[in-house]
Motif scaffolding. Structure first.
Motif, mmCIF file in Angstrom:
data_model
loop_
_atom_site.group_PDB
_atom_site.id
_atom_site.type_symbol
_atom_site.label_atom_id
_atom_site.label_comp_id
_atom_site.label_asym_id
_atom_site.label_seq_id
_atom_site.Cartn_x
_atom_site.Cartn_y
_atom_site.Cartn_z
ATOM 1 N N ASN A 1 -41.746 -34.958 -28.100
ATOM 2 C CA ASN A 1 -43.121 -34.458 -28.199
ATOM 3 C C ASN A 1 -43.722 -34.135 -26.841
ATOM 4 N N ALA A 2 -42.970 -34.351 -25.788
ATOM 5 C CA ALA A 2 -43.396 -33.873 -24.464
ATOM 6 C C ALA A 2 -43.262 -32.356 -24.389
ATOM 7 N N TYR A 3 -42.407 -31.780 -25.252
ATOM 8 C CA TYR A 3 -42.111 -30.339 -25.196
ATOM 9 C C TYR A 3 -42.464 -29.583 -26.472
ATOM 10 N N ALA A 4 -42.482 -30.284 -27.603
ATOM 11 C CA ALA A 4 -42.777 -29.623 -28.880
ATOM 12 C C ALA A 4 -43.478 -30.615 -29.801
ATOM 13 N N PRO A 5 -44.469 -30.162 -30.549
ATOM 14 C CA PRO A 5 -45.167 -31.078 -31.455
ATOM 15 C C PRO A 5 -44.209 -31.678 -32.491
ATOM 16 N N THR A 6 -44.415 -32.945 -32.775
ATOM 17 C CA THR A 6 -43.615 -33.633 -33.788
ATOM 18 C C THR A 6 -44.023 -33.129 -35.162
ATOM 19 N N GLN A 7 -43.039 -32.860 -36.007
ATOM 20 C CA GLN A 7 -43.288 -32.339 -37.352
ATOM 21 C C GLN A 7 -43.416 -33.460 -38.390
ATOM 22 N N ASN A 8 -42.729 -34.564 -38.170
ATOM 23 C CA ASN A 8 -42.731 -35.659 -39.128
ATOM 24 C C ASN A 8 -44.068 -36.397 -39.079
ATOM 25 N N ALA A 9 -44.710 -36.553 -40.244
ATOM 26 C CA ALA A 9 -46.034 -37.170 -40.310
ATOM 27 C C ALA A 9 -46.018 -38.623 -39.821
ATOM 28 N N GLU A 10 -44.956 -39.357 -40.136
ATOM 29 C CA GLU A 10 -44.889 -40.759 -39.703
ATOM 30 C C GLU A 10 -44.680 -40.830 -38.193
ATOM 31 N N GLY A 11 -43.935 -39.872 -37.648
ATOM 32 C CA GLY A 11 -43.774 -39.793 -36.200
ATOM 33 C C GLY A 11 -45.101 -39.537 -35.505
ATOM 34 N N ALA B 1 -37.720 -45.634 -32.174
ATOM 35 C CA ALA B 1 -39.179 -45.647 -31.995
ATOM 36 C C ALA B 1 -39.561 -45.150 -30.602
ATOM 37 N N LEU B 2 -38.776 -45.502 -29.614
ATOM 38 C CA LEU B 2 -39.024 -45.005 -28.255
ATOM 39 C C LEU B 2 -38.853 -43.489 -28.200
ATOM 40 N N ASP B 3 -37.843 -42.980 -28.861
ATOM 41 C CA ASP B 3 -37.570 -41.544 -28.831
ATOM 42 C C ASP B 3 -38.652 -40.715 -29.518
ATOM 43 N N TYR B 4 -39.391 -41.320 -30.436
ATOM 44 C CA TYR B 4 -40.415 -40.586 -31.175
ATOM 45 C C TYR B 4 -41.698 -40.351 -30.378
ATOM 46 N N ALA B 5 -41.749 -40.795 -29.144
ATOM 47 C CA ALA B 5 -42.944 -40.582 -28.330
ATOM 48 C C ALA B 5 -42.517 -40.334 -26.889
ATOM 49 N N TYR B 6 -43.414 -39.746 -26.132
ATOM 50 C CA TYR B 6 -43.175 -39.598 -24.692
ATOM 51 C C TYR B 6 -44.489 -39.705 -23.918
ATOM 52 N N PRO B 7 -45.437 -38.780 -24.123
ATOM 53 C CA PRO B 7 -46.698 -38.902 -23.378
ATOM 54 C C PRO B 7 -47.400 -40.237 -23.633
ATOM 55 N N LEU C 1 -38.722 -42.727 -19.657
ATOM 56 C CA LEU C 1 -39.987 -42.418 -20.324
ATOM 57 C C LEU C 1 -41.180 -42.545 -19.371
ATOM 58 N N GLN C 2 -40.903 -42.746 -18.099
ATOM 59 C CA GLN C 2 -41.898 -42.901 -17.039
ATOM 60 C C GLN C 2 -42.791 -44.122 -17.238
ATOM 61 N N MET C 3 -42.197 -45.162 -17.816
ATOM 62 C CA MET C 3 -42.896 -46.431 -17.928
ATOM 63 C C MET C 3 -42.566 -47.273 -16.699
ATOM 64 N N ALA C 4 -43.288 -48.365 -16.535
ATOM 65 C CA ALA C 4 -43.036 -49.299 -15.448
ATOM 66 C C ALA C 4 -42.564 -50.619 -16.052
ATOM 67 N N PRO C 5 -41.230 -50.786 -16.221
ATOM 68 C CA PRO C 5 -40.737 -52.056 -16.745
ATOM 69 C C PRO C 5 -40.924 -53.166 -15.715
ATOM 70 N N LEU C 6 -41.409 -54.309 -16.159
ATOM 71 C CA LEU C 6 -41.718 -55.402 -15.255
ATOM 72 C C LEU C 6 -40.473 -56.205 -14.893
ATOM 73 N N ARG C 7 -40.499 -56.768 -13.699
ATOM 74 C CA ARG C 7 -39.391 -57.598 -13.240
ATOM 75 C C ARG C 7 -39.298 -58.890 -14.047
#
Length: 192
Positions: free
Chosen positions: A55-65, A96-102, A133-139
């Motif tokens: 969804n960083a590049y194209a809108p998600t089509q699946n309603a649950e997504g 679940a991680l793959d279904y989002a980006y921004p 995913l440009q998150m900051a995983p904690l040590r």
């Protein structure tokens, strides 16, 4: 107050995660600097990711997504409860991680793992995914390992009695507070 989503990363009927979230809840309730809400992947009927693109590049089509993305967007950071299956995080968590980006970008990620080696191998793989995913995983993470995990799984011992894990929880939550505030200020100043 910053909002933190606590994501239960397993959906199996016999999952250990239910014991973990029950044990973790009092630690979260004591905090005055963050607001926590549980996000159970059982409550989101996400199919295997089959969109044209992220969804960083194209809108998600699946309603649950889309519902999943809209839910995530309201949080300033996350705690992931990480089961280790065959040296890796669960497929449902990766999906679940793959279904989002921004919705993940520039937010902190704290990790609570469990399994034979405290979910350490799954957490290390997950950290690579979270960085992408440009998150900051904690040590600082919490690892419920080996004999502790199996004793709690079998009901021979309670997580609440394993007070030596408490310092790991507190260190993780202190890090989460710091990173949440810093990244929240950065997003406000410089945008998402």
């Amino acid at each position: 107050m910053p909002r933190i989503g606590v994501i239960i990363g397993s959906t199996r009927p016999t999952r250990f995660a239910d014991q973990v979230i029950t044990w973790l809840a009092p630690f979260l309730a004591e905090r005055q600097d963050l607001q926590f809400e549980t996000l159970d992947l059982r409550d989101f009927d996400l199919p295997f990711f089959n969109e044209r693109a992220s969804n960083a590049y194209a809108p998600t089509q699946n309603a649950e997504g889309v519902r999943w993305q809209e839910t995530l967007a309201g949080y300033d950071g996350f705690i992931f409860l990480v089961a280790e299956y065959n040296h890796a995080p669960t497929a449902v968590l990766k999906n679940a991680l793959d279904y989002a980006y921004p919705e993940w970008r520039r937010k902190p990620a704290a990790l609570v793992g469990y399994g034979g080696v405290g979910g350490a191998r799954a957490i290390e793989q997950l950290r690579l995914i979270l960085v992408e995913l440009q998150m900051a995983p904690l040590r600082h993470a919490v690892h419920i390992a080996g004999s502790d995990f199996y004793a709690a799984l079998k009901g021979e011992q309670q997580l609440e009695g394993m007070t030596y894990l408490n310092s790991s929880v507190e260190a993780m939550l202190d890090d989460l507070t710091w990173w949440t505030k810093v990244l929240e200020a950065g997003r406000a100043t410089h945008g998402q």
